[in-house]
Scaffold this motif. Structure first.
Motif, PDB file in Angstrom:
ATOM      1  N   TYR A 259      11.745 -16.574 -15.647  1.00 16.07           N
ATOM      2  CA  TYR A 259      11.203 -16.104 -16.920  1.00 16.07           C
ATOM      3  C   TYR A 259      10.510 -14.748 -16.781  1.00 16.07           C
ATOM      4  CZ  TYR A 259      11.910 -20.658 -19.270  1.00 16.07           C
ATOM      5  OH  TYR A 259      12.437 -21.785 -19.837  1.00 16.07           O
ATOM      6  N   GLY A 260      10.214 -14.341 -15.560  1.00 15.16           N
ATOM      7  CA  GLY A 260       9.628 -13.024 -15.345  1.00 15.16           C
ATOM      8  C   GLY A 260      10.537 -11.899 -15.793  1.00 15.16           C
ATOM      9  N   SER A 261      11.823 -12.195 -15.962  1.00 11.94           N
ATOM     10  CA  SER A 261      12.773 -11.171 -16.405  1.00 11.94           C
ATOM     11  C   SER A 261      12.903 -11.126 -17.926  1.00 11.94           C
ATOM     12  CB  SER A 261      14.146 -11.433 -15.777  1.00 11.94           C
ATOM     13  OG  SER A 261      14.720 -12.622 -16.282  1.00 11.94           O
ATOM     14  N   PHE A 262      12.087 -11.902 -18.651  1.00 14.89           N
ATOM     15  CA  PHE A 262      12.244 -12.055 -20.102  1.00 14.89           C
ATOM     16  C   PHE A 262      11.188 -11.344 -20.940  1.00 14.89           C
ATOM     17  CE2 PHE A 262      14.519 -16.393 -19.539  1.00 14.89           C
ATOM     18  CZ  PHE A 262      15.696 -15.736 -19.228  1.00 14.89           C
TER      19      PHE A 262
ATOM     20  N   PRO B 262       0.808 -14.136 -19.221  1.00 18.86           N
ATOM     21  CA  PRO B 262       1.128 -14.803 -17.955  1.00 18.86           C
ATOM     22  C   PRO B 262       0.958 -16.316 -18.098  1.00 18.86           C
ATOM     23  CG  PRO B 262      -0.895 -13.501 -17.754  1.00 18.86           C
ATOM     24  CD  PRO B 262      -0.377 -13.314 -19.145  1.00 18.86           C
ATOM     25  N   PHE B 263       1.707 -17.063 -17.303  1.00 20.84           N
ATOM     26  CA  PHE B 263       1.553 -18.507 -17.302  1.00 20.84           C
ATOM     27  C   PHE B 263       1.841 -19.056 -15.911  1.00 20.84           C
ATOM     28  CE2 PHE B 263       6.030 -17.952 -18.299  1.00 20.84           C
ATOM     29  CZ  PHE B 263       6.663 -18.926 -17.537  1.00 20.84           C
ATOM     30  N   GLU B 264       1.255 -20.222 -15.655  1.00 18.68           N
ATOM     31  CA  GLU B 264       1.488 -20.908 -14.393  1.00 18.68           C
ATOM     32  C   GLU B 264       2.702 -21.811 -14.582  1.00 18.68           C
ATOM     33  OE1 GLU B 264      -1.172 -23.049 -10.924  1.00 18.68           O
ATOM     34  OE2 GLU B 264      -1.960 -22.938 -12.959  1.00 18.68           O
TER      35      GLU B 264
ATOM     36  N   ASP C  70       4.680  -8.172 -16.252  1.00 20.66           N
ATOM     37  CA  ASP C  70       5.229  -7.037 -15.508  1.00 20.66           C
ATOM     38  C   ASP C  70       6.132  -7.453 -14.346  1.00 20.66           C
ATOM     39  OD1 ASP C  70       3.314  -8.027 -13.771  1.00 20.66           O
ATOM     40  OD2 ASP C  70       2.459  -6.060 -13.298  1.00 20.66           O
ATOM     41  N   ASP C  71       6.568  -8.712 -14.313  1.00 21.20           N
ATOM     42  CA  ASP C  71       7.427  -9.174 -13.217  1.00 21.20           C
ATOM     43  C   ASP C  71       8.727  -8.376 -13.117  1.00 21.20           C
ATOM     44  OD1 ASP C  71       5.655 -11.047 -12.253  1.00 21.20           O
ATOM     45  OD2 ASP C  71       6.709 -12.790 -13.085  1.00 21.20           O
TER      46      ASP C  71
ATOM     47  N   ARG D  68       8.047  -5.467 -11.022  1.00 19.35           N
ATOM     48  CA  ARG D  68       7.705  -5.822  -9.641  1.00 19.35           C
ATOM     49  C   ARG D  68       8.880  -6.391  -8.852  1.00 19.35           C
ATOM     50  NH1 ARG D  68       3.309  -9.373  -8.780  1.00 19.35           N
ATOM     51  NH2 ARG D  68       3.987 -10.663 -10.490  1.00 19.35           N
ATOM     52  N   PHE D  69       9.812  -7.064  -9.510  1.00 10.75           N
ATOM     53  CA  PHE D  69      10.862  -7.773  -8.778  1.00 10.75           C
ATOM     54  C   PHE D  69      12.283  -7.305  -9.066  1.00 10.75           C
ATOM     55  CE2 PHE D  69       7.271 -10.752  -9.088  1.00 10.75           C
ATOM     56  CZ  PHE D  69       7.022 -10.916  -7.729  1.00 10.75           C
ATOM     57  N   TYR D  70      12.447  -6.233  -9.842  1.00  9.11           N
ATOM     58  CA  TYR D  70      13.796  -5.845 -10.252  1.00  9.11           C
ATOM     59  C   TYR D  70      14.709  -5.522  -9.072  1.00  9.11           C
ATOM     60  CZ  TYR D  70      13.072  -0.822  -9.571  1.00  9.11           C
ATOM     61  OH  TYR D  70      12.848   0.418  -9.027  1.00  9.11           O
ATOM     62  N   LYS D  71      14.174  -4.943  -8.005  1.00  7.64           N
ATOM     63  CA  LYS D  71      15.041  -4.603  -6.858  1.00  7.64           C
ATOM     64  C   LYS D  71      15.625  -5.866  -6.228  1.00  7.64           C
ATOM     65  CE  LYS D  71      12.857  -0.221  -5.778  1.00  7.64           C
ATOM     66  NZ  LYS D  71      12.058   0.540  -4.820  1.00  7.64           N
TER      67      LYS D  71
END
Length: 194
Positions: free
Chosen positions: A111-114, A119-121, A135-136, A139-142
């Motif tokens: 869901y970080g790509s959405f 933020p949620f746990e 902002d995931d 941070r994680f797109y690569k």
């Protein structure tokens, strides 16, 4: 449109329902394609919803690169989050299996790509990330780009039951990717900056 070899199943009281593979789905298979029945809500339309519909929409939508809210008409809205998903949203309007998905396995995405708002746990248990954050994507797109690129190497060699739901532009893009004439766009292109 969700991959046809899937079904809705109850996961747990905490999570609710999820989508599970009813047959083996190999890496590189398109697991979801944005189709003409899916509904897009502008931020203005969302601001006029009554509280019950607003809450429902927030639970079952994601935001695209321009800030519109995307609601899937079919069971796709029950695909759950995982920090180690087996399917990933691309910047081309579809999701792809980033690894083999076994029969009976739950189909998940990150869901970080959405473009989430708050933020949620994650209910799926502890993880080093601890929270899914707005902002995931940055941070994680690569990492996600690498997973998508690896999966897409197999896309031309596996059955694609969702091909008929692709637009002509998407089909042309995929052919150019398979032929090595185009690189896969970064998932970072999906990022919405308010």
């Amino acid at each position: 449109m969700l991959h046809p070899h899937t079904e809705l199943r109850f996961v747990s009281d905490k999570i609710g329902y999820g989508i599970f593979a009813t047959k083996f789905i190999p890496q590189g298979t398109l697991t979801w394609v944005k189709d003409k029945l899916d509904r897009v809500f502008t931020p203005e339309e969302v601001s006029h919803l009554d509280p019950a519909n607003f809450d429902n929409l927030m639970k079952y939508t994601y935001r695209d690169r321009v800030g519109d809210y995307f609601f899937c008409w079919d069971l796709t809205r029950f695909v759950n989050h995982s920090y180690e998903p087996n399917s990933m949203l691309t910047a081309m309007g579809y999701e792809v299996a980033i690894r083999d998905i076994q029969t009976g396995e739950e189909i998940t995405n990150d869901y970080g790509s959405f473009n989430i708002i708050e933020p949620f746990e994650c209910a799926c248990g502890p993880h080093e990330r601890q929270f899914v954050k707005p902002d995931d994507l940055i941070r994680f797109y690569k990492q996600w780009d690498n997973q998508i690129a690896t999966a897409m190497k197999n896309s031309g060699a596996v059955a694609q039951p969702l091909n008929s739901f692709l637009s002509e532009i998407q089909k042309k893009e995929l052919k150019n990717i398979y032929d090595g004439k185009k690189s896969i766009p970064s998932v970072l292109e999906n990022y919405y900056s308010a």
